[in-house]
Enzyme design. Structure first.
Site, PDB file in Angstrom:
ATOM      1  N   ARG A   1     -71.492  45.333 -15.173  1.00  0.00           N
ATOM      2  CA  ARG A   1     -71.809  46.516 -15.971  1.00  0.00           C
ATOM      3  C   ARG A   1     -70.895  46.623 -17.188  1.00  0.00           C
ATOM      4  O   ARG A   1     -69.809  46.064 -17.219  1.00  0.00           O
ATOM      5  CB  ARG A   1     -71.671  47.794 -15.140  1.00  0.00           C
ATOM      6  CG  ARG A   1     -72.881  48.092 -14.278  1.00  0.00           C
ATOM      7  CD  ARG A   1     -72.683  49.340 -13.442  1.00  0.00           C
ATOM      8  NE  ARG A   1     -71.588  49.194 -12.524  1.00  0.00           N
ATOM      9  CZ  ARG A   1     -70.371  49.671 -12.706  1.00  0.00           C
ATOM     10  NH1 ARG A   1     -70.070  50.372 -13.803  1.00  0.00           N
ATOM     11  NH2 ARG A   1     -69.427  49.477 -11.808  1.00  0.00           N
TER      12      ARG A   1
ATOM     13  N   LYS B   1     -77.848  52.041 -11.851  1.00  0.00           N
ATOM     14  CA  LYS B   1     -76.762  53.003 -12.008  1.00  0.00           C
ATOM     15  C   LYS B   1     -77.087  54.085 -13.046  1.00  0.00           C
ATOM     16  O   LYS B   1     -76.539  55.191 -12.980  1.00  0.00           O
ATOM     17  CB  LYS B   1     -75.459  52.284 -12.377  1.00  0.00           C
ATOM     18  CG  LYS B   1     -74.904  51.462 -11.223  1.00  0.00           C
ATOM     19  CD  LYS B   1     -74.556  52.312 -10.001  1.00  0.00           C
ATOM     20  CE  LYS B   1     -73.609  51.642  -9.069  1.00  0.00           C
ATOM     21  NZ  LYS B   1     -73.972  51.588  -7.672  1.00  0.00           N
TER      22      LYS B   1
ATOM     23  N   SER C   1     -67.189  49.868  -6.377  1.00  0.00           N
ATOM     24  CA  SER C   1     -67.796  48.548  -6.332  1.00  0.00           C
ATOM     25  C   SER C   1     -66.883  47.546  -5.604  1.00  0.00           C
ATOM     26  O   SER C   1     -65.670  47.538  -5.821  1.00  0.00           O
ATOM     27  CB  SER C   1     -68.034  48.082  -7.759  1.00  0.00           C
ATOM     28  OG  SER C   1     -68.693  46.867  -7.735  1.00  0.00           O
TER      29      SER C   1
ATOM     30  N   LYS D   1     -69.009  48.318   0.937  1.00  0.00           N
ATOM     31  CA  LYS D   1     -70.114  49.155   1.436  1.00  0.00           C
ATOM     32  C   LYS D   1     -71.250  48.289   1.990  1.00  0.00           C
ATOM     33  O   LYS D   1     -71.647  48.441   3.138  1.00  0.00           O
ATOM     34  CB  LYS D   1     -70.673  50.053   0.311  1.00  0.00           C
ATOM     35  CG  LYS D   1     -69.707  51.080  -0.224  1.00  0.00           C
ATOM     36  CD  LYS D   1     -70.352  51.980  -1.275  1.00  0.00           C
ATOM     37  CE  LYS D   1     -70.828  51.276  -2.520  1.00  0.00           C
ATOM     38  NZ  LYS D   1     -69.788  50.556  -3.283  1.00  0.00           N
TER      39      LYS D   1
ATOM     40  N   ASP E   1     -75.995  51.907  -0.892  1.00  0.00           N
ATOM     41  CA  ASP E   1     -75.235  52.225  -2.113  1.00  0.00           C
ATOM     42  C   ASP E   1     -75.279  53.678  -2.605  1.00  0.00           C
ATOM     43  O   ASP E   1     -74.291  54.167  -3.109  1.00  0.00           O
ATOM     44  CB  ASP E   1     -75.729  51.311  -3.244  1.00  0.00           C
ATOM     45  CG  ASP E   1     -74.751  51.235  -4.411  1.00  0.00           C
ATOM     46  OD1 ASP E   1     -73.546  51.021  -4.170  1.00  0.00           O
ATOM     47  OD2 ASP E   1     -75.184  51.403  -5.569  1.00  0.00           O
TER      48      ASP E   1
HETATM   49  N1  LIG Z   1     -61.736  43.291   4.790  1.00  0.00           N
HETATM   50  C1  LIG Z   1     -62.803  43.324   4.018  1.00  0.00           C
HETATM   51  N2  LIG Z   1     -63.677  44.361   4.080  1.00  0.00           N
HETATM   52  C2  LIG Z   1     -64.747  44.401   3.279  1.00  0.00           C
HETATM   53  N3  LIG Z   1     -65.077  43.430   2.374  1.00  0.00           N
HETATM   54  C3  LIG Z   1     -64.258  42.371   2.294  1.00  0.00           C
HETATM   55  C4  LIG Z   1     -63.090  42.266   3.088  1.00  0.00           C
HETATM   56  N4  LIG Z   1     -62.478  41.121   2.763  1.00  0.00           N
HETATM   57  C5  LIG Z   1     -63.212  40.527   1.825  1.00  0.00           C
HETATM   58  N5  LIG Z   1     -64.299  41.257   1.518  1.00  0.00           N
HETATM   59  C6  LIG Z   1     -65.303  40.894   0.505  1.00  0.00           C
HETATM   60  O1  LIG Z   1     -65.380  41.941  -0.436  1.00  0.00           O
HETATM   61  C7  LIG Z   1     -66.718  42.070  -0.911  1.00  0.00           C
HETATM   62  C8  LIG Z   1     -67.236  43.469  -0.690  1.00  0.00           C
HETATM   63  O2  LIG Z   1     -68.455  43.571  -1.367  1.00  0.00           O
HETATM   64  P1  LIG Z   1     -69.629  44.577  -1.064  1.00  0.00           P
HETATM   65  O3  LIG Z   1     -70.823  44.072  -1.766  1.00  0.00           O
HETATM   66  O4  LIG Z   1     -69.763  44.854   0.383  1.00  0.00           O
HETATM   67  O5  LIG Z   1     -69.081  45.856  -1.828  1.00  0.00           O
HETATM   68  P2  LIG Z   1     -69.839  47.180  -2.254  1.00  0.00           P
HETATM   69  O6  LIG Z   1     -68.889  48.282  -1.938  1.00  0.00           O
HETATM   70  O7  LIG Z   1     -71.167  47.220  -1.644  1.00  0.00           O
HETATM   71  O8  LIG Z   1     -69.920  47.010  -3.839  1.00  0.00           O
HETATM   72  P3  LIG Z   1     -71.037  47.463  -4.900  1.00  0.00           P
HETATM   73  O9  LIG Z   1     -70.981  48.946  -5.027  1.00  0.00           O
HETATM   74  O10 LIG Z   1     -70.612  46.769  -6.124  1.00  0.00           O
HETATM   75  O11 LIG Z   1     -72.356  46.989  -4.402  1.00  0.00           O
HETATM   76  C9  LIG Z   1     -67.563  41.060  -0.169  1.00  0.00           C
HETATM   77  O12 LIG Z   1     -67.703  39.934  -0.974  1.00  0.00           O
HETATM   78  C10 LIG Z   1     -66.719  40.765   1.063  1.00  0.00           C
HETATM   79  O13 LIG Z   1     -66.954  39.473   1.559  1.00  0.00           O
HETATM   80  O1  LIG Z   2     -72.733  48.612 -10.651  1.00  0.00           O
HETATM   81  C1  LIG Z   2     -72.634  47.460 -10.186  1.00  0.00           C
HETATM   82  O2  LIG Z   2     -72.342  46.447 -10.810  1.00  0.00           O
HETATM   83  C2  LIG Z   2     -72.997  47.275  -8.779  1.00  0.00           C
HETATM   84  C3  LIG Z   2     -72.694  48.403  -7.977  1.00  0.00           C
HETATM   85  O3  LIG Z   2     -73.471  48.744  -7.130  1.00  0.00           O
HETATM   86  C4  LIG Z   2     -71.424  49.124  -8.219  1.00  0.00           C
HETATM   87  O4  LIG Z   2     -70.633  48.734  -9.076  1.00  0.00           O
HETATM   88  O5  LIG Z   2     -71.189  50.104  -7.531  1.00  0.00           O
HETATM   89 MN   LIG Z   3     -73.029  47.293  -2.589  1.00  0.00          MN
END
Ligand SMILES: Nc1ncnc2c1ncn2[C@@H]1O[C@H](COP(=O)(O)OP(=O)(O)OP(=O)(O)O)[C@@H](O)[C@H]1O
Ligand SMILES: O=C([O-])CC(=O)C(=O)O
Ligand SMILES: [Mn+2]
Length: 532
Positions: free
Chosen positions: A58, A196, A233, A237, A252
């Protein structure tokens, strides 16, 4: 070869006769269009692999909100990520964008709904230059029964902004006009900009309807108990909520109303760099026919190579909720029983898990302490930068953070919801030697974090009880099955307690400095992170 919007426009330049807008194509039709137009290529499993050009995350600095004189002035938290734009400049850009659209040989349009709640949905007409952006809308949003909309989005990644002419900061911009109910995305290929921007609109509208929007994932167990995980991010999650033993509500964006929790979307947007079937089977299985893979690289068998981060570490998969076996249909549930704040702490100070009382919950929610990880935002390197992102999503919450925090506090006051904070970041030190001369630490491994989450969700933690740490005023569990009890006190992971205490004091100080911008009840301020 996959092509960006400007390459496609150049290819079609000489053949333009009349503009054709394809309305309400089905997902298979959109996939077919994307392939035949050269927007992407199919992986062996039938996922559409696309390239988003130079912006692989982003662009928060290119995000504007139209500022109508006299209107909505105090309603917006004007800041680095909520930049004002004059209505005249926006109108000019919108007209130029419409002109640009008419010059294209083809475009795609449909009406989509965000918000799986009968009263709190938002219908929006989304018109895109690229077929795959329309397919993404199909995966992430709902096709409404009544095809009416009062919001409009134009998404034109091939449009090149001119900062001098258009009063923007670069060749691209995301602009939201709350009063005019219009969203303009120019020069943006990376698809999170679409989801977003709609989330931002919901985050503006929902609090006025008594609904708290959360940057959170949600799931439900077989007894109907609902858990939500809030986090910025890349804090975990999507990967932590994707658990075969529970039913997914969403990964999300959710609303929390008097009726309970509802997904604002209809699909998931998962990071997949280094993903393996063994470690993340639910996400791995969902990446199949029709999924969209942004910036993945295919190997010579046509299979996505998730270890290849040549383009970016922020490789993303978009798939509809229907690609998940265990899920709540429709994605709506009762009141949340548990909230888990995910904090990717790169100071190594926070415990792996701590229980928060209501005032602490409001304090940590407002603080939004975590790290900006990887490259989900452009201009960030692949490293980890400590950050305070209020509501665990400052770039998407346009109102002053206190509005959301007050609602959270009130909801917690009138419910039985328990709140925990889980550190998905570092223990025993910091991620790299550049972090203030502290020792190098290790990231909590996914398996360890999953064990902790399972213990929270099964009620094991509550049964075991909690005790206070002797250095920072946080409560940690007495024991968790499968976790070494020494690991529950973060100081034990450091080479020596003195360097831990120094890092902890620094972190307390950073919390205080950050929190000084909020005006809240003493009860909440006093609940902050302090040394004992
Ligand atoms: N202890 C941990 N707990 C959670 N995630 C971990 C951990 N260690 C490494 N990671 C890595 O961190 C990343 C977390 O990414 P994830 O997509 O779940 O985040 P998100 O909160 O959904 O982000 P977004 O809002 O950007 O979608 C993954 O690539 C995961 O493999
Ligand atoms: O916005 C992005 O690149 C992906 C996302 O879900 C976040 O950051 O929370
Ligand atoms: Mn996510």
């Amino acid at each position: 070869m996959t092509m960006t919007a400007s390459q496609l426009a150049a290819k079609h330049e000489k053949t333009v006769s009349a503009h054709a807008c394809h309305i309400n194509l089905t997902a298979p039709e959109l996939l077919q269009q994307a392939i035949s137009r050269g927007e992407g290529e199919l992986s062996k499993q039938g996922s559409l692999v696309v390239n988003t050009g130079p912006r692989t995350g982003r662009s928060p600095q290119d995000r504007f909100i139209v500022c109508h004189p006299g209107e909505a002035q105090q309603a917006i938290d004007w800041s680095e990520v909520n930049r004002p734009m004059e209505p005249l400049y926006f109108d000019n850009l919108w007209l130029q964008a419409e002109d640009y659209l008419q010059q294209l040989p083809e475009s795609y349009s449909g009406i989509w709904r965000s918000g799986q709640h009968t009263q709190h949905g938002l219908n929006i007409r989304i018109t895109t230059e690229l077929a795959w952006h329309q397919l993404l809308a199909d995966h992430l949003l709902v096709r409404p029964e009544i095809e009416q909309s009062n919001w409009e989005m134009l998404c034109l990644p091939g449009f090149v902004c001119d900062p001098m002419r258009d009063h923007v900061h670069s060749d691209a911009a995301t602009i939201i006009d709350f009063s005019g109910r219009r969203i303009l995305l120019l020069g943006m290929h990376y698809a999170a900009e679409i989801k977003k921007a709609i989330f931002t609109v919901q985050n503006y509208l929902l609090p006025m309807k008594g609904v708290l929007p959360l940057h959170a994932a949600a799931s439900q167990d077989k007894d109907g108990k609902v858990a939500m995980m809030l986090g910025l991010s890349a804090t975990g999650k999507t990967c932590l909520i994707s658990d075969d033993g529970r039913d997914l509500i969403g990964d999300d964006e959710h609303g929390w109303s008097d009726d309970g929790v509802f997904n604002l979307e209809n699909g998931c947007y998962a990071r997949c760099a280094f993903i393996t079937e063994e470690e993340q089977p639910v996400i791995f299985d969902a990446i199949k026919q029709g999924a969209i893979l942004e910036n993945a690289v295919l190997d010579h068998h046509g299979e996505p190579d998730f270890t290849n981060i040549r383009i970016t570490e922020n490789i993303r998969a978009t798939y509809p909720l229907s690609a998940i076996r265990n899920r709540v249909k429709p994605p709506v549930a009762g009141q949340p029983d548990v909230l888990i704040f995910l904090s990717c702490d790169c100071s190594g100070v926070l415990p792996p898990v701590t229980r928060l009382n209501k005032a602490q919950a409001a304090y940590y929610y407002l603080s939004g302490y975590t790290a900006t990880v990887g490259d989900s935002e452009i201009n960030h390197n692949n490293g980890y930068t400590p950050t305070f992102s209020s509501c665990f999503g400052a770039p998407f919450f346009p109102r002053p953070a206190g509005i959301y925090a007050e609602q959270l506090f009130n909801k917690l006051e009138s419910s039985e919801t328990t709140v925990y904070m889980v550190n998905t970041g570092w223990k025993g030190g910091v991620p790299s030697a550049s972090h203030g001369g502290n020792p190098l630490g290790k990231r909590y491994c996914l398996q360890q974090t999953r064990t902790i989450i399972t213990a929270i969700l099964s009620g094991e933690l509550e049964q075991q009880g909690f005790h206070s740490l002797d250095h920072i005023d946080l409560q940690v569990p007495v024991a968790i099955e499968g976790i070494d009890p020494l690991d529950l006190d973060p100081a034990n992971a450091w080479p020596d307690k003195v360097s831990y205490l120094r890092a902890a004091e620094n972190l307390c100080q950073e919390f205080k400095v950050n929190f000084s911008r909020f005006e809240v009840a003493h009860q909440i301020e006093d609940a902050g992170l302090n040394m004992i």
